[in-house]
Design a protein around this motif. Structure first.
Motif, PDB file in Angstrom:
ATOM      1  N   ARG A  92      21.258  37.698 141.989  1.00 28.77           N
ATOM      2  CA  ARG A  92      20.774  38.794 142.845  1.00 28.77           C
ATOM      3  C   ARG A  92      19.255  38.729 143.005  1.00 28.77           C
ATOM      4  O   ARG A  92      18.721  39.009 144.084  1.00 28.77           O
ATOM      5  CB  ARG A  92      21.185  40.146 142.260  1.00 28.77           C
ATOM      6  N   ARG A 119      35.073  36.802 144.761  1.00 30.17           N
ATOM      7  CA  ARG A 119      33.955  37.523 144.148  1.00 30.17           C
ATOM      8  C   ARG A 119      32.650  37.267 144.892  1.00 30.17           C
ATOM      9  O   ARG A 119      31.872  38.194 145.160  1.00 30.17           O
ATOM     10  CB  ARG A 119      33.817  37.099 142.686  1.00 30.17           C
ATOM     11  N   ALA A 120      32.411  35.993 145.247  1.00 29.59           N
ATOM     12  CA  ALA A 120      31.184  35.648 145.963  1.00 29.59           C
ATOM     13  C   ALA A 120      31.182  36.249 147.360  1.00 29.59           C
ATOM     14  O   ALA A 120      30.156  36.787 147.821  1.00 29.59           O
ATOM     15  CB  ALA A 120      31.024  34.131 146.034  1.00 29.59           C
ATOM     16  N   SER A 122      32.690  38.922 148.423  1.00 28.54           N
ATOM     17  CA  SER A 122      32.455  40.360 148.294  1.00 28.54           C
ATOM     18  C   SER A 122      30.990  40.655 147.998  1.00 28.54           C
ATOM     19  O   SER A 122      30.405  41.602 148.541  1.00 28.54           O
ATOM     20  CB  SER A 122      33.342  40.921 147.178  1.00 28.54           C
ATOM     21  N   TRP A 123      30.401  39.823 147.140  1.00 26.39           N
ATOM     22  CA  TRP A 123      28.995  40.007 146.772  1.00 26.39           C
ATOM     23  C   TRP A 123      28.086  39.837 147.975  1.00 26.39           C
ATOM     24  O   TRP A 123      27.175  40.639 148.211  1.00 26.39           O
ATOM     25  CB  TRP A 123      28.631  39.011 145.671  1.00 26.39           C
ATOM     26  N   TYR A 124      28.349  38.802 148.781  1.00 27.58           N
ATOM     27  CA  TYR A 124      27.540  38.582 149.972  1.00 27.58           C
ATOM     28  C   TYR A 124      27.696  39.731 150.973  1.00 27.58           C
ATOM     29  O   TYR A 124      26.725  40.148 151.616  1.00 27.58           O
ATOM     30  CB  TYR A 124      27.904  37.256 150.635  1.00 27.58           C
ATOM     31  N   ASP A 126      28.274  42.799 150.211  1.00 27.01           N
ATOM     32  CA  ASP A 126      27.490  43.912 149.664  1.00 27.01           C
ATOM     33  C   ASP A 126      25.999  43.754 149.978  1.00 27.01           C
ATOM     34  O   ASP A 126      25.268  44.751 150.075  1.00 27.01           O
ATOM     35  CB  ASP A 126      27.678  44.005 148.143  1.00 27.01           C
TER      36      ASP A 126
END
Length: 234
Positions: A92, A119-120, A122-124, A126
């Motif tokens: 992050r 997971r990646a 979803s993170w991007y 966000d």
């Protein structure tokens, strides 16, 4: 913890991070798959368009982000955090650093990510990235080809960096050592085309599924769905 611009003295540590932390099959068809990756990294570290930023502790590289930057866009090639340091916010921190740079220059950011890495993705999302394109890639494993009709266009580049443009029976490919052929997509391939390639290719054939005819039911070694994601800043 701070983010620093990396010099070429870190190229070997970057190389080791890529080899140890990125799923190897996912890299098939990219320059990051070949055995001479360190030579390529050495050559681009100080290029104007390529930027490597990292988090370093006591001379050890804990995380790295590699970007290609021009006046009109910034593309993230890779972001990698050493396994034992994941979950500490290093990824992050690197992304926040890059987003801030893009905002200062008023340019959008793009990246590619394996759709199976939920997971990646979803993170991007966000972080404000949106999926704008997807590519379904299939990797076929051909063994025993004679390689008699393979023409390498840039032998110097192939010998030094492990990749070059090439052709098989006048069909263009991107050739990556050791014997990975990425089809450039001049036309749609049918099943007979693939059987013909099997006679000459001794290794992996990488093809975007949009260039495969519906009749192609040949078993494949690996497949991946790659999302192209963009964060609009400009």
């Amino acid at each position: 913890m701070r983010v620093d611009k990396l010099s070429f003295i870190f190229s070997e540590q970057v190389n080791n991070l890529y080899k140890n932390e990125i799923e190897k099959n996912y890299l098939i068809g990219t320059v990051y798959y070949n055995k001479k990756l360190i030579c390529y990294l050495d050559s681009i570290f100080d290029e104007k368009e390529h930027r490597f930023y990292g988090i370093v502790e006591d001379g050890n590289l804990l995380a790295v982000i590699h970007c290609k930057e021009t006046k009109s866009f910034l593309h993230i090639n890779n972001i990698v955090v050493r396994n034992e340091y994941q979950g500490n916010g290093y990824g992050r921190l690197l992304m926040s650093f890059i987003i801030k740079k893009s905002q200062e220059k008023n340019i959008d950011i793009s990246l590619d990510v394996d759709a199976k890495n939920i997971r990646a993705v979803s993170w991007y999302k966000d972080l404000g990235f949106k999926v704008v394109e997807n590519n379904h890639i299939k990797v076929f494993n051909f063994e025993g080809g004679y390689e008699s009709n393979i023409k390498i266009y840039d032998r110097h580049c192939y010998n030094k960096f492990g990749f070059s443009n090439a052709s098989v029976n006048d069909i263009d490919f991107f050739l990556i050592e050791p014997n990975v052929f990425k089809y450039k997509g001049q036309s749609v391939l049918n099943l007979q085309d693939l059987y013909t390639f099997k006679e000459y290719i001794n290794g992996f054939l990488v093809v975007d599924s949009s260039f495969l005819d519906d009749d192609v039911d040949l078993s494949f070694f690996y497949e991946k769905l790659v999302f192209r994601m963009v964060k609009n800043v400009a």
